[in-house]
Design a protein around this motif. Structure first.
Motif, PDB file in Angstrom:
ATOM      1  N   ALA A 112      -7.886   8.101  -0.633  1.00 27.86           N
ATOM      2  CA  ALA A 112      -9.037   7.190  -0.539  1.00 27.86           C
ATOM      3  C   ALA A 112      -9.877   7.446   0.712  1.00 27.86           C
ATOM      4  N   ARG A 132      -1.993   7.328  -1.699  1.00 27.51           N
ATOM      5  CA  ARG A 132      -3.269   6.770  -2.175  1.00 27.51           C
ATOM      6  C   ARG A 132      -4.225   6.495  -1.022  1.00 27.51           C
ATOM      7  N   PRO A 158      -5.239  14.972  -4.880  1.00 28.32           N
ATOM      8  CA  PRO A 158      -4.088  14.890  -5.793  1.00 28.32           C
ATOM      9  C   PRO A 158      -3.492  16.284  -6.003  1.00 28.32           C
ATOM     10  N   GLN A 192       0.835  -1.203   0.000  1.00 35.27           N
ATOM     11  CA  GLN A 192       0.000   0.000   0.000  1.00 35.27           C
ATOM     12  C   GLN A 192       0.868   1.250   0.000  1.00 35.27           C
ATOM     13  N   GLU A 193       0.348   2.306  -0.610  1.00 36.19           N
ATOM     14  CA  GLU A 193       1.056   3.576  -0.725  1.00 36.19           C
ATOM     15  C   GLU A 193       0.327   4.619   0.123  1.00 36.19           C
TER      16      GLU A 193
END
Length: 160
Positions: free
Chosen positions: A143, A139, A149, A135-136
């Protein structure tokens, strides 16, 4: 006129087959595993402090017993400001929540940074932070509604 030497043709065919196999492996195997960029630009980190949702103070493991302490801004995102820089109470409150989320997200996991570059102001780096489960952080923040962004253009407001 001489007849073709069948043993000579066999040697040539074997050499060509070997060359083709080596060529295919050299092309296909790296694309299945990791890209050259990911292998060369991924470093283990230890988080010293989560400064806010998109900035971490870390120790980067560069080589055997060689560590660098630096600040990392999570590339590609912007989180709300939690300090006086926040433009309204809602932004500052969401900034605190983003910081708490990031603190919980890094706990108990081995972390790496990749896609490393200098940040536009200097003094810290931009990078993606990735956990051992793939997982990043950026992100995950997006989420869960704690980030938007951001790639260097005008930042959108967190205040309504």
């Amino acid at each position: 006129m001489r007849e073709p030497n069948k043993k000579g043709l066999l040697k040539i065919n074997t050499r060509i087959s070997t060359f083709v196999c080596i060529l295919l492996f050299s092309i296909l195997i790296p694309s299945v595993a990791f890209s050259k960029d990911e292998l060369l630009n991924s470093y283990p980190i230890e988080v010293i402090e989560v400064k806010d949702g998109d900035t971490l103070k870390v120790r980067v493991h560069q080589w055997i017993d060689t560590w660098l302490t630096t600040s990392i801004r999570i590339y590609g995102i912007n989180t709300p400001e939690k300090t006086w820089r926040g433009k309204c109470d809602a932004e500052r409150a969401l900034g605190e929540q983003a910081t708490t989320f990031a603190k919980e997200w890094v706990k108990g996991h081995q972390l790496h940074i990749t896609k490393i570059s200098n940040d536009k102001f200097g003094g810290r780096i931009d990078a993606l932070v990735v956990r051992d489960d793939g997982q990043e952080l950026g992100r995950a923040l997006i989420a869960n509604g704690y980030a938007k962004p951001y790639y260097g253009k005008t930042k959108s407001s967190w205040c309504k």
